[in-house]
Design an enzyme around this catalytic site. Structure first.
Site, PDB file in Angstrom:
ATOM      1  N   ASP A 244       0.841  -1.197   0.000  1.00  0.00           N
ATOM      2  CA  ASP A 244       0.000   0.000   0.000  1.00  0.00           C
ATOM      3  C   ASP A 244       0.876   1.248   0.000  1.00  0.00           C
ATOM      4  O   ASP A 244       1.626   1.485   0.943  1.00  0.00           O
ATOM      5  CB  ASP A 244      -0.893  -0.007   1.253  1.00  0.00           C
ATOM      6  CG  ASP A 244      -1.844   1.171   1.281  1.00  0.00           C
ATOM      7  OD1 ASP A 244      -2.977   1.020   0.800  1.00  0.00           O
ATOM      8  OD2 ASP A 244      -1.438   2.253   1.777  1.00  0.00           O
TER       9      ASP A 244
ATOM     10  N   TYR B 247       2.993   9.923  -0.309  1.00  0.00           N
ATOM     11  CA  TYR B 247       4.070   9.328   0.492  1.00  0.00           C
ATOM     12  C   TYR B 247       5.439   9.605  -0.137  1.00  0.00           C
ATOM     13  O   TYR B 247       6.467   9.396   0.493  1.00  0.00           O
ATOM     14  CB  TYR B 247       3.901   7.800   0.635  1.00  0.00           C
ATOM     15  CG  TYR B 247       2.629   7.333   1.308  1.00  0.00           C
ATOM     16  CD1 TYR B 247       1.767   8.215   1.954  1.00  0.00           C
ATOM     17  CD2 TYR B 247       2.303   5.976   1.319  1.00  0.00           C
ATOM     18  CE1 TYR B 247       0.600   7.760   2.558  1.00  0.00           C
ATOM     19  CE2 TYR B 247       1.148   5.516   1.923  1.00  0.00           C
ATOM     20  CZ  TYR B 247       0.296   6.409   2.533  1.00  0.00           C
ATOM     21  OH  TYR B 247      -0.853   5.943   3.126  1.00  0.00           O
TER      22      TYR B 247
ATOM     23  N   LYS C 196      -2.867   5.974  -4.250  1.00  0.00           N
ATOM     24  CA  LYS C 196      -3.991   6.886  -3.944  1.00  0.00           C
ATOM     25  C   LYS C 196      -3.772   8.237  -4.605  1.00  0.00           C
ATOM     26  O   LYS C 196      -2.639   8.715  -4.668  1.00  0.00           O
ATOM     27  CB  LYS C 196      -4.094   7.092  -2.421  1.00  0.00           C
ATOM     28  CG  LYS C 196      -3.979   5.808  -1.625  1.00  0.00           C
ATOM     29  CD  LYS C 196      -4.170   5.991  -0.130  1.00  0.00           C
ATOM     30  CE  LYS C 196      -3.802   4.701   0.595  1.00  0.00           C
ATOM     31  NZ  LYS C 196      -2.382   4.557   0.907  1.00  0.00           N
TER      32      LYS C 196
ATOM     33  N   HIS D 111      -7.683   9.619  -1.774  1.00  0.00           N
ATOM     34  CA  HIS D 111      -6.986   9.590  -0.476  1.00  0.00           C
ATOM     35  C   HIS D 111      -7.815  10.195   0.664  1.00  0.00           C
ATOM     36  O   HIS D 111      -7.893   9.634   1.749  1.00  0.00           O
ATOM     37  CB  HIS D 111      -5.635  10.301  -0.600  1.00  0.00           C
ATOM     38  CG  HIS D 111      -4.616   9.815   0.375  1.00  0.00           C
ATOM     39  ND1 HIS D 111      -3.281   9.664   0.066  1.00  0.00           N
ATOM     40  CD2 HIS D 111      -4.730   9.433   1.664  1.00  0.00           C
ATOM     41  CE1 HIS D 111      -2.633   9.203   1.117  1.00  0.00           C
ATOM     42  NE2 HIS D 111      -3.487   9.064   2.112  1.00  0.00           N
TER      43      HIS D 111
END
Ligand code: A2P
Length: 280
Positions: free
Chosen positions: A45, A50, A75, A108
């Site tokens: 994931d 990120y 996402k 997200h």
């Protein structure tokens, strides 16, 4: 083999995902993915925000397991909401990950009323892009993250494809029961982010006592507990022995009475991130 959940479009999703929030890009992400896959994880994931999709992608290439054996999620970030921007954001994620399809793509965070008058329209526009990518076969399943019931309801009213997943914060002392029940009623699988409460719940006395009974750590107890509540946990770690530890949860079963005790825990607080108050 790792057990799996079946999504509402019949796609199978490995039952514990490897979280990568705060895993630095480059070698750190590459090595974390390699370690995770070597220890049995098949579900990874990540997210554009990120900022580690390149390293995660390198890890996927280097891990020695065929792409089709892996389940990869990313996402779309909040600044990319809307139809055209979401299509572009998806292509960028795919390129950074060096992949030609994703298994799961999520919105997200919902656009919400505290930030946008037209938040429902924004979410529907983003969702239309997700549906297009799904229909074209570029994503095997589409879903949302951090949506509460009142964000899901207007989305569902307009959606042609129902979300397969809602990824929310979930750990002992933070069960978001109304949202989980809504998702169960609408055949939406709940994934739990921060299943260890970002490490905060690990020194809770009652959890320690229960974990000891099973000769497991509190982290393992939390991950197993989520699974037994039909929530797919996404533990995050960059530390090889913890990555291993967090996957070693398939050889025990928490009793119904211990599950009930954990379910009744007092509010242990949440990360502080809430879709109706976030400022990003
Ligand atoms: P690290 O990445 O240094 O191993 P959550 O998934 O709930 O957000 O929690 C992630 C945090 O918990 C990270 O700081 C991670 O640290 C730590 N962590 C992950 N697995 C374990 C474990 N088995 N025992 C203790 N801490 C853990």
């Amino acid at each position: 083999m790792e057990p799996y959940f079946t999504l509402n479009n019949n796609v199978k999703i490995p039952s514990v995902g490897f979280g990568t929030w705060q895993t630095p890009d480059g070698d750190a992400a590459l090595n974390a993915i390699k370690t995770a896959v070597q220890n049995g994880y098949r579900h990874i994931d990540t997210a554009a925000i990120y900022a580690n999709e390149k390293g995660v992608g390198m890890g996927i290439k280097a891990c020695g397991i065929e792409r089709k054996e892996l389940f990869v999620t990313s996402k779309v970030w909040n600044t990319e909401r809307g139809y055209e921007s979401t299509l572009k954001a998806f292509e960028k994620s795919l390129k950074d990950l060096q992949l030609d399809y994703l298994d799961l793509y999520l919105i997200h965070w919902p656009a919400a009323a505290h930030q946008f008058d037209n938040w429902q329209q924004i979410n529907s526009d983003t969702w239309r892009a997700m549906e297009k990518l799904y229909t074209e076969g570029k994503i095997r399943a589409i879903g949302v993250s951090n949506f509460l019931e009142h964000h899901l309801e207007p989305l569902l009213a307009k959606a042609k494809v129902s979300p397969a997943v809602n990824q929310i914060e979930y750990h002992p002392g933070c069960m978001q029961q109304n949202c989980v029940q809504f998702c169960a009623d609408h055949n939406i699988l709940v994934q739990g982010w921060s299943p260890l409460g970002r490490g905060k719940v690990l020194d809770h006395k009652m959890l320690q006592e229960i974990a000891q009974k099973y000769h497991k750590t509190v982290a393992q107890l939390c991950i197993r507990w989520a699974l037994q509540n039909d929530v797919l946990p996404l533990p995050k770690s960059s530390t090889p022995h913890r990555i291993r530890e967090n996957f070693d949860i398939f050889d025990f079963e928490i009793s119904a009475s211990d599950i009930a005790s954990i379910n009744q825990l007092e509010d242990l607080g949440r990360s502080g991130l809430h879709p109706d108050t976030i400022e990003f």
